[in-house]
Design an enzyme around this catalytic site. Sequence first.
Site, PDB file in Angstrom:
ATOM      1  N   HIS A 107     148.810 -43.805 -96.087  1.00 54.07           N
ATOM      2  CA  HIS A 107     149.510 -43.042 -95.060  1.00 54.07           C
ATOM      3  C   HIS A 107     149.609 -43.792 -93.727  1.00 54.07           C
ATOM      4  O   HIS A 107     150.369 -43.398 -92.859  1.00 54.07           O
ATOM      5  CB  HIS A 107     148.866 -41.663 -94.863  1.00 54.07           C
ATOM      6  CG  HIS A 107     147.554 -41.670 -94.156  1.00 54.07           C
ATOM      7  ND1 HIS A 107     146.342 -41.605 -94.810  1.00 54.07           N
ATOM      8  CD2 HIS A 107     147.237 -41.708 -92.836  1.00 54.07           C
ATOM      9  CE1 HIS A 107     145.356 -41.599 -93.933  1.00 54.07           C
ATOM     10  NE2 HIS A 107     145.876 -41.666 -92.727  1.00 54.07           N
TER      11      HIS A 107
ATOM     12  N   ASP B 299     145.666 -42.872-101.871  1.00 60.53           N
ATOM     13  CA  ASP B 299     145.787 -43.126-100.438  1.00 60.53           C
ATOM     14  C   ASP B 299     145.227 -44.494-100.082  1.00 60.53           C
ATOM     15  O   ASP B 299     144.515 -44.665 -99.086  1.00 60.53           O
ATOM     16  CB  ASP B 299     145.102 -42.026 -99.610  1.00 60.53           C
ATOM     17  CG  ASP B 299     145.537 -42.055 -98.145  1.00 60.53           C
ATOM     18  OD1 ASP B 299     146.597 -42.653 -97.856  1.00 60.53           O
ATOM     19  OD2 ASP B 299     144.823 -41.505 -97.288  1.00 60.53           O
TER      20      ASP B 299
ATOM     21  N   SER C   8     142.013 -44.061 -89.530  1.00 53.97           N
ATOM     22  CA  SER C   8     142.405 -44.152 -90.937  1.00 53.97           C
ATOM     23  C   SER C   8     142.595 -45.597 -91.371  1.00 53.97           C
ATOM     24  O   SER C   8     143.264 -46.386 -90.692  1.00 53.97           O
ATOM     25  CB  SER C   8     143.698 -43.376 -91.174  1.00 53.97           C
ATOM     26  OG  SER C   8     143.501 -42.000 -91.034  1.00 53.97           O
TER      27      SER C   8
END
Length: 508
Positions: free
Chosen positions: A233, A266, A349
Amino acid sequence: MSTENEGNEVPQAPSAPPAPVDAPAVPADSTGSGSVSGAAGAPASGGAAGQQGPEGAPSAPAHAPSQAAPHGTAHQSAPHGTAHHGAPQPAPQAASGAGNWPPPQPPAVPSYATEGGSGSGWGASYHPQEPKPGGRRGGLVAAVLAAALIAGGIGGGVGYWAAERGDSDTSSTTVSAPDTPADLKREPGSVSDIANKALPSVVTIEAQSGGGEGGTGTGFVYDTQGHILTNNHVVASAAEGGKLQVTFSNGKKYAAEVVGRAEGYDVAVIKLKNAPAGLQPLKLGNSDRVAVGDSTIAIGAPFGLSNTVTTGIISAKHRPVTSSDGGQSGKSSYMSALQTDASINPGNSGGPLLDARGAVIGINSAIKPAESGGLGGQGQSGSIGLGFAIPVNQAKQVAQQLIKTGQPVYPVIGASVSLQQEGANGATISREAVSGSEPVTPNGPADKAGLKPGDVITKLDDMVIDSGPTLIGQIWTHKPGDKVKITYERDGKEHTVDVTLGQRKGDS
């Protein structure tokens, strides 16, 4: 009440009271200290006659002396409740010498000049002593000289006293820490030592789509060839015709390109287009050996603040987490995550979660946000101590596949399960076809093991399964071809079977 005039020197009283004149209006922005007019509900300074002061008393009338109290406040009353500030002063008689009588009328002394004085208020009698000719300046010089001599004597005495007691009295002595390089050396294995070694291998990723939209995330050096490991992402917006820029902790920037993405995991791998020599990959640990309570160190760029280091512990393992890529594809990822209370925020992230040795044990991927969604219920929310990381053993396996083929490979059981939470009863195999596919794939792993639509899977090996996402997350911790034990319920009875996992290539 404004304090902008506190500490100002009290003006000298005039030798004779000024003749009464109309007080000119003071403009609202005339305060010298730059205070904001009307702050904290106070009235603007220098208003018209009749404006209320802090205590609600009216200001001096227009014919009062022009020496008004600072900031337009009401004058103080004289002792014993006698208020003279509203009375006009009579015109003074001209002074013709020291022998004239009666003496001049008292000046309009401001209210703050009476504090600590003789107790006289405004309009009280005032009889200054006439100075002798030529004696005023000499007396003032003598007084100043005497004060200087006294002060000097006191200073010398104090200095001598301090010098005499300096070696023996340490009650008020501060102690400074040594400032030598040896004393500032960080111990091996300390957070500072680990962070300083890891930071050169952690990068900030700026992803920009073809339309100019994008965001910031984190990644880390995976190998000496210039591969960077991060979240899907983080780079999804730049995957189709966008741009990627990688910035190292020393400020050097490099263009990068996407090698492969796994939406379900992910995980993504990107590569520097002109990788510099001497890249230092971070060491990868063993996430299967992690225990609850182990120390953790997270590195990333929360809210764009690059090279941020936070610490915490592993607060849980095998935490089922479902997240999305921020709306890029509308698809979700599933993980059996490591949970940490190290502060993780948007922008962390893709960054590494390190253990106490400095080895990577996970990739920071998601957080549990506060229900309010941030201050005032709007905007991005921040850390509340519930961060989740993809175990590095899984991420390493996915990265190797992406580097090799550019596509992810997922282990499957060949059955569709409900993704809706159904309490703690397990994962139910769908009873009807899903997207045109049979709930149990004919001749697939589940079919071969005898599983049927409506069966409720309650365990995978020793892990309790409470929902469909939990089952998927647990299956994806394995590899295609692994054999797992599945416990399920049918018609109120419990059964156990062995299932050899199949595979699915790519994201569909």
